[in-house]
Design an enzyme around this catalytic site. Structure first.
Site, PDB file in Angstrom:
ATOM      1  N   HIS A 104     -16.612  -1.122 -12.066  1.00  0.00           N
ATOM      2  CA  HIS A 104     -15.259  -1.657 -11.998  1.00  0.00           C
ATOM      3  C   HIS A 104     -14.558  -1.488 -13.347  1.00  0.00           C
ATOM      4  CE1 HIS A 104     -16.010  -4.456  -8.292  1.00  0.00           C
ATOM      5  NE2 HIS A 104     -16.290  -3.189  -8.058  1.00  0.00           N
ATOM      6  N   GLU A 106     -13.201  -3.589 -15.462  1.00  0.00           N
ATOM      7  CA  GLU A 106     -13.610  -4.486 -16.542  1.00  0.00           C
ATOM      8  C   GLU A 106     -14.915  -4.016 -17.177  1.00  0.00           C
ATOM      9  OE1 GLU A 106     -12.248  -7.282 -13.120  1.00  0.00           O
ATOM     10  OE2 GLU A 106     -12.890  -5.198 -13.366  1.00  0.00           O
ATOM     11  N   CYS A 138     -18.205  -8.774 -12.236  1.00  0.00           N
ATOM     12  CA  CYS A 138     -17.518  -8.540 -13.515  1.00  0.00           C
ATOM     13  C   CYS A 138     -17.446  -9.807 -14.356  1.00  0.00           C
ATOM     14  CB  CYS A 138     -16.118  -8.002 -13.256  1.00  0.00           C
ATOM     15  SG  CYS A 138     -16.109  -6.325 -12.590  1.00  0.00           S
ATOM     16  N   ALA A 208      10.002  13.974   9.123  1.00  0.00           N
ATOM     17  CA  ALA A 208      10.963  14.908   8.514  1.00  0.00           C
ATOM     18  C   ALA A 208      11.927  15.320   9.605  1.00  0.00           C
ATOM     19  CB  ALA A 208      10.239  16.115   7.930  1.00  0.00           C
ATOM     20  N   GLU A 343       1.767  11.127  11.240  1.00  0.00           N
ATOM     21  CA  GLU A 343       2.644  12.289  11.133  1.00  0.00           C
ATOM     22  C   GLU A 343       2.962  12.791  12.541  1.00  0.00           C
ATOM     23  OE1 GLU A 343       1.781  15.496   8.419  1.00  0.00           O
ATOM     24  OE2 GLU A 343       0.364  14.269   7.301  1.00  0.00           O
ATOM     25  N   GLY A 345       5.414  14.002  15.935  1.00  0.00           N
ATOM     26  CA  GLY A 345       6.615  13.911  16.748  1.00  0.00           C
ATOM     27  C   GLY A 345       7.127  12.509  17.005  1.00  0.00           C
TER      28      GLY A 345
END
Length: 411
Positions: A104, A106, A138, A208, A343, A345
């Protein structure tokens, strides 16, 4: 000479120190007013916190946020996290979470700091973890390193942390401050926070279209409506999402690969949403599946009659003649998918909007008119303008020759 008495100022319940009293004193016939203005301070601010500290901590947190973003697309299902070890305005060491399973942020920063970490402060974009997972907690590394204060942006909502990390540090005599650049930290980890709170992937819809709202001509031709820079954006989004999903109609019309090619990055899971039994074995998603990450999400009756070979088959409930996209998202979340970009139609886009499942919307608008064609969004059953879908946060910018709109639907 004149004196102004000291004003006692206490922070309100919202964490803002308010000093707004108007103090007037008549001195030698003159009236002088002194107005003390309010200062917005971090959420859990404590006495003894000065503006100089706030500026320093914000500067360190900005550095940590920039570091965290370097891990984008590689840390899932973990959050993106950055950390800075510092003494005064001197940076001792930095680190960020590079990939799920690796140290991680840290731990990485403390490893670099070595003995210099003793007596230093640590700025980290998320509350430090306090549990044993794929990596050690951590909090224990921070305590062992001799850090005297930890400044973190937001609490980690994961149930095994969720305030326990801060309490562990405070119990060991380490001061903690939270709320520094919290809004920026929440935006950075919008995917992780959404997934932890809901159990569902963060759903991104990317479309798009032409100026007249078409995603393809009446013959189905759509390559390419958007400019090269917008295509690069699509590949960047694929690289940072766990999965990309399209419908069978898009597969038949465009035969997409859904891989990352125009930018550097890992390929996402590639999902075909279909109730059909007749997808061709020759499509790219089947033929170019060396990593075995193509998935067909379909109904149980299709799987029973024809489970597509060489790919992963996910059973999804049906909703009328279509797949139930809410169930699809639920199933994806249970399988550890934290983000999906849709993504393709208009049929899937329409279903997502109707069911209120879009968390973030990317719309590329090309300076092009083609007249009759395939609409980007179908009928949503909205009969009053006042009931249209609104956005609570949004922005737009020019991208190549196109315009990009990015927004978060209300609700």
């Amino acid at each position: 000479m004149f004196t102004v008495p000291l004003i006692r100022c206490n922070s309100g319940a919202d964490g803002i120190v308010r000093m707004g009293e108007d103090i007037s004193h008549k001195v030698a016939g003159d009236t002088r007013s002194f107005v003390f203005m309010a200062m917005a301070l971090p959420r859990n601010i404590k006495r003894g916190f000065f503006m100089a500290d706030k500026r320093l901590y914000e500067d360190m947190m900005r550095r940590a946020l920039r570091l965290a973003r370097r891990g984008q697309g590689r840390t899932s299902p973990n959050p993106m996290v950055g950390a800075v070890v510092f003494k005064g305005d001197k940076i001792i060491a930095t680190g960020y979470h590079k990939r799920a399973g690796l140290p991680h942020a840290e731990a990485e920063a403390l490893r670099q700091a070595g003995d210099e970490a003793r007596g230093a402060e640590l700025a980290v974009t998320l509350e430090p973890c306090c549990h044993q997972g794929r990596t050690p907690p951590c909090t224990e590394a921070i305590i062992k390193a001799g850090i005297k204060k930890v400044i973190y942006a937001i609490k980690d909502p994961f149930q095994r942390v969720c305030g326990r990390g801060a309490r562990r540090l405070e119990g060991a005599g380490i001061k903690t401050i939270s709320g520094i650049l919290a809004d920026e930290a929440e935006r950075l980890n919008e995917v992780y926070l959404h997934y932890i709170h809901t159990g569902r992937p963060f759903a991104i819809l990317k479309s798009a279209q032409t100026l007249d709202g078409r995603v393809a001509t009446r013959t189905g031709d759509s390559q390419w409506i958007s400019c090269p820079e917008a295509l690069d954006l699509s590949h960047r989004l694929r690289a940072i999402c766990d999965a990309v999903a399209v419908g069978a109609g898009t597969v038949r019309a465009d035969n997409p690969s859904l891989t990352v090619r125009r930018v550097k990055g890992d390929n996402p899971l590639r999902i075909i949403l279909t109730t059909s039994r007749d997808l061709s074995d020759k499509i790219k998603l089947f033929r170019e599946n060396k990593d075995h990450n193509t998935i067909v999400a379909t109904s149980r009756d299709v799987i029973r009659s024809r489970a597509y070979p060489g790919v992963i088959n996910w059973p999804v409930k049906k909703r009328g003649k279509m797949l139930d996209l809410r169930d699809f998202l639920d199933q994806s979340g249970k399988r550890g998918v934290t983000s999906i970009m849709f993504e393709g139609g208009g049929s899937i886009a329409t279903a997502l909007w109707k069911m209120g499942l879009v968390d973030k919307f990317y719309l590329v608008i090309a300076p092009l008119i083609i007249g009759q064609g395939i609409d980007s969004i179908g009928d949503l059953g909205i009969t009053k303008v006042a009931r249209g879908i609104e956005f609570e946060r949004w922005h737009y910018k020019k991208i190549g020759t196109d315009v990009l709109f990015v927004g978060y639907p209300k609700g």
